[in-house]
Design an enzyme around this catalytic site. Sequence first.
Site, PDB file in Angstrom:
ATOM      1  N   GLY A  47      32.309 121.469 -62.980  1.00 19.77           N
ATOM      2  CA  GLY A  47      31.323 122.474 -63.353  1.00 19.77           C
ATOM      3  C   GLY A  47      31.970 123.591 -64.138  1.00 19.77           C
ATOM      4  CD  GLN A  52      34.404 129.087 -64.751  1.00 18.73           C
ATOM      5  OE1 GLN A  52      33.446 128.339 -64.579  1.00 18.73           O
ATOM      6  NE2 GLN A  52      35.627 128.839 -64.298  1.00 18.73           N
ATOM      7  CB  CYS A  89      38.316 128.610 -59.694  1.00 20.02           C
ATOM      8  SG  CYS A  89      37.401 129.480 -60.979  1.00 20.02           S
ATOM      9  CG  LEU A  90      37.619 124.338 -64.268  1.00 20.77           C
ATOM     10  CD1 LEU A  90      36.567 123.954 -65.298  1.00 20.77           C
ATOM     11  CD2 LEU A  90      38.708 123.297 -64.188  1.00 20.77           C
ATOM     12  CG  HIS A 131      32.954 127.486 -57.906  1.00 23.87           C
ATOM     13  ND1 HIS A 131      34.089 127.733 -57.168  1.00 23.87           N
ATOM     14  CD2 HIS A 131      33.281 127.750 -59.198  1.00 23.87           C
ATOM     15  CE1 HIS A 131      35.058 128.132 -57.990  1.00 23.87           C
ATOM     16  NE2 HIS A 131      34.584 128.144 -59.224  1.00 23.87           N
ATOM     17  CD  GLU A 132      31.117 126.275 -62.040  1.00 26.10           C
ATOM     18  OE1 GLU A 132      31.318 127.309 -62.714  1.00 26.10           O
ATOM     19  OE2 GLU A 132      32.050 125.565 -61.637  1.00 26.10           O
ATOM     20  CG  HIS A 135      32.310 131.529 -62.070  1.00 27.33           C
ATOM     21  ND1 HIS A 135      33.402 132.376 -62.087  1.00 27.33           N
ATOM     22  CD2 HIS A 135      32.793 130.304 -61.723  1.00 27.33           C
ATOM     23  CE1 HIS A 135      34.494 131.696 -61.771  1.00 27.33           C
ATOM     24  NE2 HIS A 135      34.152 130.445 -61.539  1.00 27.33           N
TER      25      HIS A 135
END
Length: 162
Positions: A47, A52, A89-90, A131-132, A135
Site C-alpha cells: 500500500g 508518502q 512502512c515504506l 496504515h495508509e 498517513h
Amino acid sequence: MSVSAIRMYDDPVLRQVAEPVKDFDRELRGLVKSLTATMRAGAGRAGLAASQIGVPLRVVVYDYDGKAGHLVNPRLELSPRRVKADEACLSAPGTWWPLERAYAATARGRDMFGKPVTVRALGVLARVLQHEADHLDGVLFSDHLPEEERERFLAAAGLPAT
C-alpha cells in the site's frame, strides 16, 4: 506512469493532514497511476498513500493477496476484534514492528472517476488500509506504540527520537 521517490519517516510532509480530493480529473488519474507504479516498483509493497510521495491529498493505493485498487477520500469502519502483527512502512524501510490493529475494516470512498467504492478487508489487507488511512491524517504507525516501544522502534530504524 512515473515512479516517485518515497518520503522518509522524518519528512514533515508525512505529518500533514491530507486535503480531501474535490476534482476527479486527469490530474487525479495521473496521481493514482503514479502511486500504483511507485507501490509496485519494489518487492513486498502492499500500500501507499499520496502523502508518502509528497502529495497532501486523500488518496491511497493497495495491492495484497489478489486485491488491488485505490481509494479517494477513504473512510474506514473498523471491527472491534483486534490482532497484533508485525507492520512496516515504506517511509522507514527495513524495520518491522508488532502493532495491534483491527482485524477487519470496511473502507468506503471513491474511485478516480468519482464512483463510490467499498472495500471489505480482513487480516493483512485490513492492516494495510488502516496504515495508509493513518498517513492521510499525518499519523505514522509508530504513533500507536507506547512511548518506550516507539523509542526502540525509532532507534532500530535509525531515526531521531521524538
